[in-house]
Design a protein around this motif. Sequence first.
Motif, PDB file in Angstrom:
ATOM      1  N   MET A  64      -0.388  11.599  -3.359  1.00  0.00           N
ATOM      2  CA  MET A  64      -0.854  11.690  -4.741  1.00  0.00           C
ATOM      3  C   MET A  64       0.266  11.362  -5.717  1.00  0.00           C
ATOM      4  O   MET A  64       0.073  10.642  -6.709  1.00  0.00           O
ATOM      5  CB  MET A  64      -1.419  13.074  -5.021  1.00  0.00           C
ATOM      6  N   GLU A  65       1.467  11.892  -5.444  1.00  0.00           N
ATOM      7  CA  GLU A  65       2.573  11.663  -6.364  1.00  0.00           C
ATOM      8  C   GLU A  65       3.008  10.199  -6.337  1.00  0.00           C
ATOM      9  O   GLU A  65       3.263   9.603  -7.393  1.00  0.00           O
ATOM     10  CB  GLU A  65       3.728  12.590  -6.010  1.00  0.00           C
ATOM     11  N   ALA A  66       3.092   9.604  -5.160  1.00  0.00           N
ATOM     12  CA  ALA A  66       3.475   8.193  -5.073  1.00  0.00           C
ATOM     13  C   ALA A  66       2.438   7.301  -5.760  1.00  0.00           C
ATOM     14  O   ALA A  66       2.789   6.343  -6.464  1.00  0.00           O
ATOM     15  CB  ALA A  66       3.631   7.784  -3.610  1.00  0.00           C
ATOM     16  N   ALA A  67       1.164   7.616  -5.573  1.00  0.00           N
ATOM     17  CA  ALA A  67       0.099   6.822  -6.191  1.00  0.00           C
ATOM     18  C   ALA A  67       0.131   6.953  -7.707  1.00  0.00           C
ATOM     19  O   ALA A  67      -0.027   5.959  -8.439  1.00  0.00           O
ATOM     20  CB  ALA A  67      -1.258   7.248  -5.649  1.00  0.00           C
ATOM     21  N   LEU A 111       9.361   6.035  -3.275  1.00  0.00           N
ATOM     22  CA  LEU A 111       9.712   7.332  -2.708  1.00  0.00           C
ATOM     23  C   LEU A 111      10.071   7.146  -1.242  1.00  0.00           C
ATOM     24  O   LEU A 111       9.333   6.509  -0.490  1.00  0.00           O
ATOM     25  CB  LEU A 111       8.539   8.319  -2.827  1.00  0.00           C
ATOM     26  N   GLY A 112      11.207   7.705  -0.844  1.00  0.00           N
ATOM     27  CA  GLY A 112      11.642   7.604   0.535  1.00  0.00           C
ATOM     28  C   GLY A 112      11.423   8.890   1.301  1.00  0.00           C
ATOM     29  O   GLY A 112      11.372   9.979   0.722  1.00  0.00           O
ATOM     30  N   LEU A 113      11.299   8.764   2.607  1.00  0.00           N
ATOM     31  CA  LEU A 113      11.047   9.897   3.493  1.00  0.00           C
ATOM     32  C   LEU A 113      12.248  10.129   4.398  1.00  0.00           C
ATOM     33  O   LEU A 113      12.836   9.184   4.922  1.00  0.00           O
ATOM     34  CB  LEU A 113       9.818   9.637   4.376  1.00  0.00           C
ATOM     35  N   ALA A 127      -1.428   4.972   5.379  1.00  0.00           N
ATOM     36  CA  ALA A 127      -2.881   4.825   5.345  1.00  0.00           C
ATOM     37  C   ALA A 127      -3.461   5.329   4.026  1.00  0.00           C
ATOM     38  O   ALA A 127      -4.333   4.691   3.429  1.00  0.00           O
ATOM     39  CB  ALA A 127      -3.503   5.574   6.521  1.00  0.00           C
ATOM     40  N   LEU A 128      -2.992   6.470   3.547  1.00  0.00           N
ATOM     41  CA  LEU A 128      -3.492   7.018   2.291  1.00  0.00           C
ATOM     42  C   LEU A 128      -3.190   6.085   1.120  1.00  0.00           C
ATOM     43  O   LEU A 128      -4.052   5.830   0.266  1.00  0.00           O
ATOM     44  CB  LEU A 128      -2.881   8.395   2.043  1.00  0.00           C
ATOM     45  N   LEU A 129      -1.950   5.584   1.053  1.00  0.00           N
ATOM     46  CA  LEU A 129      -1.582   4.694  -0.048  1.00  0.00           C
ATOM     47  C   LEU A 129      -2.260   3.330   0.085  1.00  0.00           C
ATOM     48  O   LEU A 129      -2.371   2.597  -0.903  1.00  0.00           O
ATOM     49  CB  LEU A 129      -0.065   4.533  -0.107  1.00  0.00           C
ATOM     50  N   GLY A 130      -2.721   3.006   1.284  1.00  0.00           N
ATOM     51  CA  GLY A 130      -3.485   1.785   1.484  1.00  0.00           C
ATOM     52  C   GLY A 130      -4.955   1.930   1.141  1.00  0.00           C
ATOM     53  O   GLY A 130      -5.734   0.979   1.319  1.00  0.00           O
ATOM     54  N   GLY A 131      -5.364   3.113   0.672  1.00  0.00           N
ATOM     55  CA  GLY A 131      -6.737   3.324   0.236  1.00  0.00           C
ATOM     56  C   GLY A 131      -7.682   3.817   1.297  1.00  0.00           C
ATOM     57  O   GLY A 131      -8.896   3.882   1.070  1.00  0.00           O
ATOM     58  N   GLU A 132      -7.170   4.188   2.455  1.00  0.00           N
ATOM     59  CA  GLU A 132      -8.041   4.634   3.536  1.00  0.00           C
ATOM     60  C   GLU A 132      -8.441   6.097   3.380  1.00  0.00           C
ATOM     61  O   GLU A 132      -7.728   6.891   2.744  1.00  0.00           O
ATOM     62  CB  GLU A 132      -7.326   4.450   4.882  1.00  0.00           C
ATOM     63  N   PRO A 140      -3.405   3.439  -5.728  1.00  0.00           N
ATOM     64  CA  PRO A 140      -2.551   2.432  -6.372  1.00  0.00           C
ATOM     65  C   PRO A 140      -3.134   1.045  -6.172  1.00  0.00           C
ATOM     66  O   PRO A 140      -3.791   0.772  -5.169  1.00  0.00           O
ATOM     67  CB  PRO A 140      -1.216   2.589  -5.642  1.00  0.00           C
ATOM     68  N   ALA A 141      -2.900   0.175  -7.157  1.00  0.00           N
ATOM     69  CA  ALA A 141      -3.414  -1.194  -7.040  1.00  0.00           C
ATOM     70  C   ALA A 141      -2.795  -1.901  -5.833  1.00  0.00           C
ATOM     71  O   ALA A 141      -3.451  -2.698  -5.167  1.00  0.00           O
ATOM     72  CB  ALA A 141      -3.120  -1.965  -8.323  1.00  0.00           C
ATOM     73  N   GLY A 142      -1.562  -1.595  -5.575  1.00  0.00           N
ATOM     74  CA  GLY A 142      -0.883  -2.120  -4.391  1.00  0.00           C
ATOM     75  C   GLY A 142       0.024  -1.044  -3.841  1.00  0.00           C
ATOM     76  O   GLY A 142       0.751  -0.396  -4.601  1.00  0.00           O
ATOM     77  N   ALA A 143      -0.029  -0.823  -2.550  1.00  0.00           N
ATOM     78  CA  ALA A 143       0.780   0.240  -1.963  1.00  0.00           C
ATOM     79  C   ALA A 143       2.259  -0.082  -2.114  1.00  0.00           C
ATOM     80  O   ALA A 143       2.697  -1.191  -1.774  1.00  0.00           O
ATOM     81  CB  ALA A 143       0.420   0.423  -0.492  1.00  0.00           C
ATOM     82  N   PRO A 144       3.062   0.851  -2.633  1.00  0.00           N
ATOM     83  CA  PRO A 144       4.499   0.605  -2.738  1.00  0.00           C
ATOM     84  C   PRO A 144       5.137   0.561  -1.356  1.00  0.00           C
ATOM     85  O   PRO A 144       4.577   1.066  -0.384  1.00  0.00           O
ATOM     86  CB  PRO A 144       4.998   1.816  -3.547  1.00  0.00           C
ATOM     87  N   PRO A 145       6.312  -0.050  -1.235  1.00  0.00           N
ATOM     88  CA  PRO A 145       6.996  -0.093   0.068  1.00  0.00           C
ATOM     89  C   PRO A 145       7.248   1.318   0.582  1.00  0.00           C
ATOM     90  O   PRO A 145       7.490   2.252  -0.192  1.00  0.00           O
ATOM     91  CB  PRO A 145       8.312  -0.813  -0.239  1.00  0.00           C
ATOM     92  N   LEU A 146       7.216   1.454   1.899  1.00  0.00           N
ATOM     93  CA  LEU A 146       7.468   2.749   2.526  1.00  0.00           C
ATOM     94  C   LEU A 146       8.938   2.810   2.935  1.00  0.00           C
ATOM     95  O   LEU A 146       9.392   2.028   3.768  1.00  0.00           O
ATOM     96  CB  LEU A 146       6.566   2.926   3.746  1.00  0.00           C
ATOM     97  N   LEU A 147       9.673   3.744   2.341  1.00  0.00           N
ATOM     98  CA  LEU A 147      11.085   3.924   2.625  1.00  0.00           C
ATOM     99  C   LEU A 147      11.261   5.077   3.594  1.00  0.00           C
ATOM    100  O   LEU A 147      10.650   6.141   3.432  1.00  0.00           O
ATOM    101  CB  LEU A 147      11.879   4.234   1.356  1.00  0.00           C
ATOM    102  N   VAL A 148      12.120   4.889   4.578  1.00  0.00           N
ATOM    103  CA  VAL A 148      12.436   5.956   5.524  1.00  0.00           C
ATOM    104  C   VAL A 148      13.935   5.909   5.796  1.00  0.00           C
ATOM    105  O   VAL A 148      14.562   4.851   5.737  1.00  0.00           O
ATOM    106  CB  VAL A 148      11.645   5.815   6.849  1.00  0.00           C
ATOM    107  N   GLY A 149      14.498   7.063   6.093  1.00  0.00           N
ATOM    108  CA  GLY A 149      15.929   7.116   6.338  1.00  0.00           C
ATOM    109  C   GLY A 149      16.276   8.051   7.473  1.00  0.00           C
ATOM    110  O   GLY A 149      15.592   9.060   7.692  1.00  0.00           O
TER     111      GLY A 149
END
Length: 291
Positions: A76-79, A91-93, A124-129, A149-158
């Motif tokens: 929800m926050e990223a969207a 947002l990174g994870l 999946a959630l940010l992709g609208g599923e 979101p109109a387009g899913a933002p990149p997924l950051l992981v560290g």
Amino acid sequence: MTKLGAVFVPQWEPERLRGVARAADEAGLEELWLWEDCFFESGVASAAAALAWTERLRVVVGLLPVPLRNVAVTAMEAANLERMFPGRSMLGLGHGVQDWMGQAGARAESPVTLMREYATALRALLGGEKVTVSGRYVNLDGVELVWKPAGAPPLLVGASGPRSLRLCGEVGDVVILSGGTTPEGTARARALVEEGRAAAGRTDPVTLAVYLIAATGDDHQERLRRAHATWGMTEPVGDVTVGGDAAAIAAGLRRWADAGADTIVLQPTEDEPSPEDFVRFVATELRPLVS
């Protein structure tokens, strides 16, 4: 071209963020990075404020410790950020520092399993599923974002360990390496990330970002030595930091770029005398010298 960013370190008071973000925006800094280190500052609240105070600046939270956050809330926050500030937030994870997660009562027995489940569900959630999943840690029953979101933002992981870096390559679009990573360590991390992507059958490109402690000014060597000691780094100072004037720092950055870093995020020392001047320096003096 190597992308440059700078960190607003959480050891600075939250009320200082406004001036630093505005200075970065006015100077044309590409990215301002924030940390959600326990128990300093909230990454999402800080990011939203910085985005509202600026016009062009991209704001990146690297990283959010996933054991502290339900994945539906993070989605929800990223969207929301993406809809309100299109293309300007990421947002990174991360696993979170395990001692801190224990203090908060959120320590996961298997951080790698949690990250795989979490990243998969978030994408999946940010992709609208509509997502239904029953995992070891992530459990969702028909969850679907209303304001997608109109387009899913990149997924950051560290991460830092070999298993986690392979997983980052498997599930992430941007992989973040911690401060203290040498050029040789960056090259090893790139290889592990690519192993993970190959194992997952992914052929899309991945971006590698690395934090690098930096200092400029007459006292830069002393401040770098203090930062090196504060962070308990074991590698030589010159292998994990850069310092000097813009030309010297630009020359130093090439070692990490040649090792595979696509984005270099300059981390000022905690005793940086002027965070505003630091972000201006990165944007106006260093950026033209880094290609």
